[in-house]
Scaffold this active site. Structure first.
Site, short mmCIF file in Angstrom:
data_model
loop_
_atom_site.label_atom_id
_atom_site.label_comp_id
_atom_site.label_asym_id
_atom_site.label_seq_id
_atom_site.Cartn_x
_atom_site.Cartn_y
_atom_site.Cartn_z
N ASP A 80 0.84 -1.20 0.00
CA ASP A 80 0.00 0.00 0.00
C ASP A 80 0.88 1.25 0.00
O ASP A 80 1.56 1.54 0.97
CB ASP A 80 -0.88 0.01 1.26
N TYR A 132 3.21 9.64 -0.40
CA TYR A 132 4.35 9.02 0.29
C TYR A 132 5.67 9.24 -0.47
O TYR A 132 6.74 8.99 0.07
CB TYR A 132 4.14 7.52 0.52
N LYS A 175 -2.75 5.94 -4.33
CA LYS A 175 -3.88 6.85 -4.04
C LYS A 175 -3.65 8.21 -4.67
O LYS A 175 -2.50 8.63 -4.82
CB LYS A 175 -4.03 7.04 -2.52
N HIS A 200 -7.75 9.46 -1.76
CA HIS A 200 -7.09 9.44 -0.44
C HIS A 200 -7.98 10.04 0.65
O HIS A 200 -8.01 9.54 1.78
CB HIS A 200 -5.76 10.20 -0.54
N ASN A 211 -10.74 7.22 4.06
CA ASN A 211 -11.12 8.28 5.01
C ASN A 211 -12.51 8.84 4.75
O ASN A 211 -12.77 10.01 5.02
CB ASN A 211 -10.08 9.40 4.99
N TRP A 267 -6.04 1.44 8.24
CA TRP A 267 -4.71 2.04 8.33
C TRP A 267 -4.39 2.33 9.79
O TRP A 267 -5.30 2.43 10.61
CB TRP A 267 -4.54 3.24 7.41
N SER A 320 6.19 -1.32 8.45
CA SER A 320 7.47 -1.35 9.14
C SER A 320 8.58 -1.31 8.10
O SER A 320 8.39 -1.78 6.97
CB SER A 320 7.63 -2.59 10.02
#
Ligand SMILES: NC(=O)c1ccc[n+]([C@@H]2O[C@H](COP(=O)([O-])OP(=O)(O)OC[C@H]3O[C@@H](n4cnc5c(N)ncnc54)[C@H](OP(=O)(O)O)[C@@H]3O)[C@@H](O)[C@H]2O)c1
Length: 279
Positions: free
Chosen positions: A50, A55, A80, A113, A143, A190, A234
């Site tokens: 994802d 990002y 997104k 997003h 969201n 998320w 991570s």
């Protein structure tokens, strides 16, 4: 619907399938950090990544996938459209950029997003077009509150396959999950371990001792057993391996309910209704 093995997929309302577990890469730096995290995840058996244009690491995600030698069909890649890029034409342009950075011919899932006020219906039209053109396999949102979904469903030709929302024991989102179920939309979490904040809770530590699992594994299992799609992030190999090692134990109904009691409307991110959307 709950999967029994890493990489196993669940059915989306458009007939496609998504692995119930994936790797999130928010705040993973572009370059070596994201590249290595994705490589480790794919080696560990993850089959879903994802990312998002926000990002700024789509290129590293794409490179790691290409170097993995897995086939395109084996790996589910989500990206997104970020808020300032929303609206019909801008979304199409943003998608083209993402696809190029990822170095792919299609994206498995493209999400709006946030429900950008005054724009998300036009964004959705662009997503429908991208799906029609087969540049995107599945389209979804992120969201969205119930009222955004109601508006969207009243205008859309295609239903979103998922709503990716903040979800963890401090914000269990039961009402939104019930709405999703009613409308055949899957819930994707998320911050599934609340960015680590929930891991010291007594009940989580107690169950971690009982099952010989880590606190993160207990929380992720609580989500898995609800049929929620999870994308823990991570950049450390040990944790990437740990976060997918959740298929060899099961929480009881009573334990699930005890974790439910941690609910405290504990939102970490900004409430989508309070988000400021600049042009
Ligand atoms: N749609 C949206 O608006 C939205 C918003 C936020 C996130 N997301 C997506 O959801 C993904 C997950 O959310 P998130 O990254 O915000 O939060 P998260 O997955 O709940 O937590 C990530 C944090 O926990 C640490 N961590 C990971 N595994 C751990 C373990 N086993 N034990 C202890 N700590 C551990 C990570 O550190 P290290 O990396 O140092 O291990 C990182 O600081 C993101 O990466 C992104 O893909 C989407």
């Amino acid at each position: 619907m709950i999967t029994n093995a890493i990489g196993e997929r669940v059915l989306l309302n458009d007939g496609n399938q998504i692995p119930q577990l994936g790797l999130g890469v928010w705040r993973a730096n572009d370059g070596e950090e994201t590249y290595q995290a994705v490589r480790w995840a794919l080696e560990a058996g993850y089959r879903s990544i994802d990312t998002a244009s926000l990002y700024a690491n789509e290129a590293s995600v794409g490179k790691a996938f290409h170097d993995s030698e897995l086939s395109r069909e084996e790996v589910f890649i989500t990206t997104k459209v970020w808020n300032p890029d929303q609206g019909y034409d801008k979304t199409l342009a943003a998608f083209e950029k993402s696809l190029k950075l990822l170095d792919l011919e299609y994206v498995d899932m493209y999400l709006a997003h946030y429900p950008v006020t005054g724009k998300y219906l036009d964004t959705w039209k662009a997503l429908e077009r991208l799906q029609e053109e087969k540049l995107v396999r599945s389209i979804g949102v992120s969201n969205f509150h119930i009222h955004h979904l109601e508006t969207l469903l009243a205008h859309a030709n295609v239903k979103p396959v998922v709503n990716q929302i903040e979800l963890h024991p401090y914000l269990s989102q039961k009402a939104l999950i019930a709405y999703h179920k009613e409308h055949d939309i899957l819930t994707e979490a998320w911050a599934p371990i609340a960015k680590g904040r929930v891991l010291g809770e007594d009940i989580i530590v107690e169950l971690s001792e009982k099952y010989g699992k880590t606190p993160a594994q207990i929380v992720l299992r609580w989500e898995l057993q609800q049929g929620i799609i999870i994308i823990p992030k991570s950049v450390h190999q040990k944790r990437i391996q740990e976060n997918c090692n959740i298929y060899d134990f099961a929480l009881t109904e009573e334990e699930m309910k005890r974790i439910d009691t941690l609910e405290c409307d504990g939102r970490i991110g900004t409430d989508p209704d309070k988000m400021v959307y600049d042009d």
